[in-house]
Scaffold this motif. Sequence first.
Motif, PDB file in Angstrom:
ATOM      1  N   LYS A 141     -96.197 -14.705  19.998  1.00 56.95           N
ATOM      2  CA  LYS A 141     -96.326 -13.577  20.993  1.00 56.95           C
ATOM      3  C   LYS A 141     -95.042 -13.736  22.011  1.00 56.95           C
ATOM      4  O   LYS A 141     -94.882 -12.914  22.933  1.00 56.95           O
ATOM      5  N   MET A 142     -94.674 -14.796  21.828  1.00 59.89           N
ATOM      6  CA  MET A 142     -93.124 -14.870  22.680  1.00 59.89           C
ATOM      7  C   MET A 142     -91.947 -14.449  21.746  1.00 59.89           C
ATOM      8  O   MET A 142     -90.770 -14.546  22.157  1.00 59.89           O
ATOM      9  N   GLN A 180     -97.650 -18.421  29.988  1.00 61.47           N
ATOM     10  CA  GLN A 180     -97.702 -16.915  30.148  1.00 61.47           C
ATOM     11  C   GLN A 180     -98.225 -16.028  29.347  1.00 61.47           C
ATOM     12  O   GLN A 180     -98.657 -14.966  29.701  1.00 61.47           O
ATOM     13  N   ALA A 181     -98.115 -16.432  28.009  1.00 60.07           N
ATOM     14  CA  ALA A 181     -98.707 -15.557  26.947  1.00 60.07           C
ATOM     15  C   ALA A 181    -100.476 -15.569  27.292  1.00 60.07           C
ATOM     16  O   ALA A 181    -100.896 -14.484  27.070  1.00 60.07           O
ATOM     17  N   ARG A 182    -100.784 -16.593  27.402  1.00 64.07           N
ATOM     18  CA  ARG A 182    -102.425 -16.575  27.765  1.00 64.07           C
ATOM     19  C   ARG A 182    -102.744 -15.886  29.096  1.00 64.07           C
ATOM     20  O   ARG A 182    -103.888 -15.231  29.131  1.00 64.07           O
ATOM     21  N   VAL A 183    -101.920 -15.961  30.135  1.00 65.80           N
ATOM     22  CA  VAL A 183    -102.049 -15.177  31.300  1.00 65.80           C
ATOM     23  C   VAL A 183    -102.150 -13.727  30.975  1.00 65.80           C
ATOM     24  O   VAL A 183    -102.898 -13.019  31.326  1.00 65.80           O
ATOM     25  N   MET A 184    -101.096 -13.289  30.137  1.00 64.23           N
ATOM     26  CA  MET A 184    -101.018 -11.832  30.007  1.00 64.23           C
ATOM     27  C   MET A 184    -102.068 -11.185  29.159  1.00 64.23           C
ATOM     28  O   MET A 184    -102.566 -10.042  29.346  1.00 64.23           O
ATOM     29  N   GLU A 185    -102.571 -12.065  27.958  1.00 72.31           N
ATOM     30  CA  GLU A 185    -103.683 -11.378  27.192  1.00 72.31           C
ATOM     31  C   GLU A 185    -104.873 -11.274  27.889  1.00 72.31           C
ATOM     32  O   GLU A 185    -105.740 -10.615  27.205  1.00 72.31           O
ATOM     33  N   CYS A 308     -98.891  -9.087  23.628  1.00 68.48           N
ATOM     34  CA  CYS A 308    -100.021  -9.725  24.545  1.00 68.48           C
ATOM     35  C   CYS A 308    -101.011  -8.576  25.281  1.00 68.48           C
ATOM     36  O   CYS A 308    -101.818  -8.640  25.894  1.00 68.48           O
ATOM     37  N   GLY A 309    -100.563  -7.227  24.397  1.00 68.76           N
ATOM     38  CA  GLY A 309    -101.651  -6.277  24.701  1.00 68.76           C
ATOM     39  C   GLY A 309    -101.449  -5.570  25.902  1.00 68.76           C
ATOM     40  O   GLY A 309    -102.291  -4.632  26.446  1.00 68.76           O
ATOM     41  N   ILE A 310    -100.163  -5.425  26.593  1.00 63.88           N
ATOM     42  CA  ILE A 310     -99.754  -4.870  27.647  1.00 63.88           C
ATOM     43  C   ILE A 310     -98.850  -3.640  27.423  1.00 63.88           C
ATOM     44  O   ILE A 310     -97.883  -3.732  26.650  1.00 63.88           O
TER      45      ILE A 310
END
Length: 355
Positions: A141-142, A180-185, A308-310
């Motif tokens: 995801k990065m 950061q990846a976990r926050v964004m998703e 991340c789905g954004i």
Amino acid sequence: MILEKIEQLLNEVKGLDAKNAEELEALRLKYLSKKGEINALMQDFRNVAAEDKKAVGMKINELKQTAFDRINALKELIEEQGASGQGQEHIDLTRTPYPIQLGTRHPLTIVTNEIIDIFSRMGFVLADGPEVEDDLHVFTKMNFAADHPARGMQDTFFVSQHPNDVTKNILLRSHTSSVQARVMEHMHTEDGKLTAPIRVICPGRVYRNEAITARAHCFFHQVEGLYIDKNVSFTDLKQVLLSFAREMFGADTKIRLRPSYFPFTEPSAEMDISCFICGGEGCGFCKHTGWVEILGCGMVDPNVLEQCGIDSKEYSGYAFGMGVERITNLKYRVSDLRLFSENDTRFLREFEAAD
């Protein structure tokens, strides 16, 4: 004859008494040790007539059990008296001698708290995540390529590997970007819309497979920041980092941004600050350049947002990351990274005034 001796010992053990642990241990040795009174009866037991052995044996067992019960009862009584402050004063020889010295915060904790405080005042909130992570959040995801060197065993500590599907690999995180990846998703709807602007700071320990020297370690600490919203620009990033540098290193601090490359940001940059020792004129600390590197940063790559789905067409953002050890070295001029993890109290006491 042996029965008389057993009766005599039985009366003795029923009346046993001890005022402290030392007296109790002496009684235990006298009656229950290998060279004690009860064990000595076994020598006489060999000479007992066959028809009497059963009765004598039962009597010896009764004596032994009575002695055990009495000594255990005395032990519990002495312990209760010690707990309630009665009886002989108990002295803990392992206790720290007086005066008890007060500790201090670790220098890395001091600097981490200072960094968090600065960014908190700019609206960033804390976010945390696991140190044992999966490949999906650390690399995929990065925007790390499948053959990126960081995915190799020479750079990363793997807990388990799946050659047929690297996204299932479990590893010790090599950066806090996984947070950061976990926050964004978890901050968007199904159609890629943010439920709220993301502005987080992610401190934590990270691990990399490196030789331990005065300048490198296999684990260290990072603080990463992330801001995602509509119309976020590089100018916003530059202003936040300039404010941070002046809060951390002094109001006269200058910054410069040099082009660089990171898989998860585009464009990417490394940030230097003017040397606060020589004022930018050049010295041994800044290698006579007048500048000292402190962090990496850039605009979040659209691929990261999409992973991340954004919706990357509607939202943009910036990210930055710094090593806490690096900042601590700059503030306190610690020449050897190993000092941070050796727990030498002489080194730690030097930071009492900074706490």
